[in-house]
Design an enzyme around this catalytic site. Structure first.
Site, short mmCIF file in Angstrom:
data_model
loop_
_atom_site.label_atom_id
_atom_site.label_comp_id
_atom_site.label_asym_id
_atom_site.label_seq_id
_atom_site.Cartn_x
_atom_site.Cartn_y
_atom_site.Cartn_z
CB ALA A 75 31.06 43.41 31.03
CD GLU A 76 31.68 37.05 35.05
OE1 GLU A 76 31.63 36.30 36.05
OE2 GLU A 76 31.37 36.70 33.91
CD GLU A 77 39.16 41.09 35.92
OE1 GLU A 77 40.28 41.27 36.42
OE2 GLU A 77 38.67 39.97 35.75
#
Length: 154
Positions: A75-77
């Site tokens: 998700a953060e990528e």
């Protein structure tokens, strides 16, 4: 600020002319990153929507299911790369500052695919919503990531 040596984000012209699939291929070239280590592969990339997949194999918790931390890394990528695509990387960088997720279904094999959508774009902050699905299309995790935009002083 030291940036990744292989970082080669597209120019504004390339962002307007490359297909989402071609742009995604450029995002897969960063070696030595967490995303590369856990097997994240970008499939589509654009300023407001990104799609990437990640294998379950190698990213399991001791109980045999996909690790929630791996879901959040995916998700953060997606949110971080999406934020960078909205910036002038010669003058700005984006970093994740808030990440939350809810894991609603366990996954034990195959791949999961994350789709990120830009929910808010400001001068100093971007907020993304991310849905992660299994190979059958079932939602497995829902996440939200906020990225701050930082001037590099260049």
């Amino acid at each position: 600020m030291t940036l990744h040596p292989d970082l080669l984000f597209p120019t504004a012209h390339e962002l307007d002319t490359l297909t989402p699939e071609a742009l995604a291929g450029r995002m897969n070239a960063l070696q030595g990153t967490l995303g590369a280590r856990i097997g994240i592969e970008f499939l589509q990339a654009g300023r407001e929507r990104l799609v990437a997949r990640m294998p379950v194999e190698g990213n399991r918790q001791p109980a045999g299911r996909l690790h929630g931390g791996a879901n959040l890394a995916l998700a953060e990528e997606l949110a971080s790369v999406g934020s960078w695509l909205n910036l002038d990387p010669a003058r700005q960088v984006a970093v994740g500052v808030d990440l939350s997720g809810t894991h609603v279904r366990g996954v034990t094999d195959g791949w999961v695919t994350g789709e990120a959508a830009l929910a808010y774009r400001g001068r100093s902050m971007m907020v993304w919503t991310i849905e992660i699905r299994d190979e059958r299309g079932r939602v497995t995790s829902l996440a939200r990531c906020t990225c701050n935009v930082i001037a590099t002083g260049a």
